[in-house]
Design an enzyme around this catalytic site. Structure first.
Site, short mmCIF file in Angstrom:
data_model
loop_
_atom_site.label_atom_id
_atom_site.label_comp_id
_atom_site.label_asym_id
_atom_site.label_seq_id
_atom_site.Cartn_x
_atom_site.Cartn_y
_atom_site.Cartn_z
CB THR A 49 37.42 26.06 6.64
OG1 THR A 49 36.79 24.96 7.33
CG2 THR A 49 38.80 25.61 6.15
CB CYS A 50 32.83 28.27 7.03
SG CYS A 50 32.58 27.03 5.75
CG ASN A 51 33.26 23.00 7.30
OD1 ASN A 51 34.47 22.77 7.32
ND2 ASN A 51 32.53 22.88 6.21
CD GLU A 114 35.05 21.39 0.37
OE1 GLU A 114 35.36 22.24 -0.50
OE2 GLU A 114 35.68 21.25 1.43
N PRO A 115 35.91 20.52 -3.57
CG PRO A 115 35.97 21.48 -5.72
CD PRO A 115 35.02 20.91 -4.70
CD GLN A 116 34.72 24.67 -3.25
OE1 GLN A 116 34.22 23.75 -2.61
NE2 GLN A 116 34.49 24.86 -4.53
#
Length: 455
Positions: A49-51, A114-116
């Site tokens: 992911t982005c992080n 966060e649910p993503q």
């Protein structure tokens, strides 16, 4: 087999290093394919992911697998093993399960709760199934993690924060815009994060002039239609940026997408007051020079992470503790189920052996008493089988119960020794096929100091 997690995230690595570690999906597929091609890894998926970039692997040897996976992360990201060593975290067995459950619940996210991440985990599992790298072990574990994540959101106050990277970024951005409300906004990209951004903007700011820009006009059109926006192709980006007071970009591009040259006016139109550009991508979409334009503020993941650390009290501490309690319960239950599962093949092998003994003895009985009619033979056979079943029932049920306790795996060994079972027999018991992704069934300090092994 044992579970091993090797990864780096915003908690252990600076954003510039995470930017280097950001891999396109085709490289992620190659990474997990290469992982299961090593000697000590049997199954693997990667959460990119982005992080974060994490590999979850079912392994036969800890140190050998750790070395192989570290080398592969270095190879695919271009980051030296020496540099990675300072930022990689490693979890093994129950600690690895606990980490995955924390990730699924959003406790390890840049924006807590966060649910993503649930969708990202589903995507990682689906990719592993497509590539043939996710077998029964990883499939069952990930499905359980998805269920745990859903439970955390439904049974606690975690959702009350209502936060995502998008909403966290907007909390920083909106106060900087003239009048505290954007008038013209541009969303660059049409993936899941850009879709969330467009949907959030349309919901929070009715009447907003919203434009979706994407390399693929068709994808831009579909997203724009869903939120009542207009769509433009990427080659028309500059013409819409000049009049926008809010820009949100999140694409999968390797290079920057937005540079100073895209802002034709060289700054902000006087009528706009101030422009905010939100960059949610890794690698970055927005060139560093954009932050130097007059009247322009760039908010990137690094700034969001800093703000979230300062405002971590947003999520009620009681809610976080409730989620941690759920994670603890689920880790214990998962470990117990795994221990109990180790004795299952042995029990099946024992019953198979008993059935073979019964068949041999009944055949001998038939030869010794040839005058017995068919009805009598059937009754004798049923009686013998019932006796064997009753004799085995209580021990096999009890051994499964005992095996679920800590240290209970030794009961399977004891059973094999007591009945002199062929060691290969339990291993020959077939295993069920993995459940496809999306069809879930029931089922410390980070960084180098927390590592349960060394590189």
């Amino acid at each position: 087999m044992s579970l091993l997690v090797v990864g780096l995230s915003h908690r252990t690595a600076p954003i510039p290093l995470l930017e280097k570690a950001a891999l396109p999906q085709e490289r992620v597929a190659k990474l997990i394919g290469d992982a299961v091609g090593t000697e000590h890894v049997t199954e693997a998926i990667a959460v990119a992911t982005c992080n974060r970039l994490e590999i979850y692997a079912d392994v036969t040897r800890f140190h050998g697998a750790l070395s192989d996976l570290s080398d592969l992360v270095s190879l695919h990201t271009g980051i030296s093993v020496e540099e990675l060593t300072e930022h990689l975290y490693v979890h093994y067995d129950n600690r690895a399960v606990q980490h995955l459950f924390n990730v699924a619940c959003g406790l390890d996210s840049m924006v807590v709760g966060e649910p993503q991440i649930l969708g990202q985990l589903r995507g990682a599992l689906a990719a592993g199934q497509t590539e043939g790298t996710a077998g029964r072990v990883i499939n069952d574990l990930t499905q359980t993690a998805l269920r745990v994540g859903k439970r955390a959101h439904s049974e606690t106050g975690l959702d009350r924060a209502g936060q995502s990277l998008v909403t966290a970024a907007l909390e920083l951005a909106v106060p900087l815009i003239e009048g505290g409300r954007p008038r013209r906004a541009v969303v660059v990209g049409a993936g899941s994060m850009s879709s969330l951004a467009a949907t959030t903007l349309a919901r929070q700011f009715p009447g907003l002039e919203l434009t979706v820009v994407n390399r693929s006009p068709d994808r831009a059109g579909r997203l724009a239609e869903s939120v009542g926006a207009r769509a433009l192709s990427l080659d028309r980006l500059a013409e819409t940026l000049a009049e926008a007071d809010l820009v949100i970009s999140c694409t999968g591009a390797v290079d920057t997408v937005i540079g100073a040259a895209h802002f034709a006016a060289g700054g902000v139109a006087e009528s706009l007051g101030h422009r905010v550009v939100i960059d949610l991508a890794l690698p970055r979409d927005v060139a560093a020079e954009v932050a130097e334009l007059p009247g322009t503020t760039v908010i990137d993941l690094e700034r969001i992470a800093d703000a979230e650390r300062e405002g971590a009290a947003r999520v009620e501490e009681g809610s976080v503790e409730d989620v941690r309690r759920i994670v603890g319960e689920e880790v214990f239950a998962y470990a117990a189920a795994q221990r109990a599962a180790t004795v299952g093949p042995t029990v099946i092998a024992l019953r198979d052996m008993a059935a073979d003994v019964v068949d041999v003895e009944l055949a001998r009985f038939d030869g010794r008493v040839p005058e017995l009619d068919a009805k009598a033979r059937a009754e004798v056979a049923n009686t013998v089988r019932r006796v064997v079943d009753k004799l085995l029932h209580e021990p096999t049920v009890r051994v499964k119960q005992l095996a679920s306790d800590p240290g209970g795996t030794s009961y399977a060994v004891a059973l094999r020794e007591l009945f002199n079972l062929d060691p290969a027999a339990p291993a020959a018991v077939s295993r069920a096929e993995p459940v496809p992704a999306g069809e879930e069934g029931p089922a410390s300090k980070e960084g180098p100091a927390s590592k349960e092994g060394t590189l």
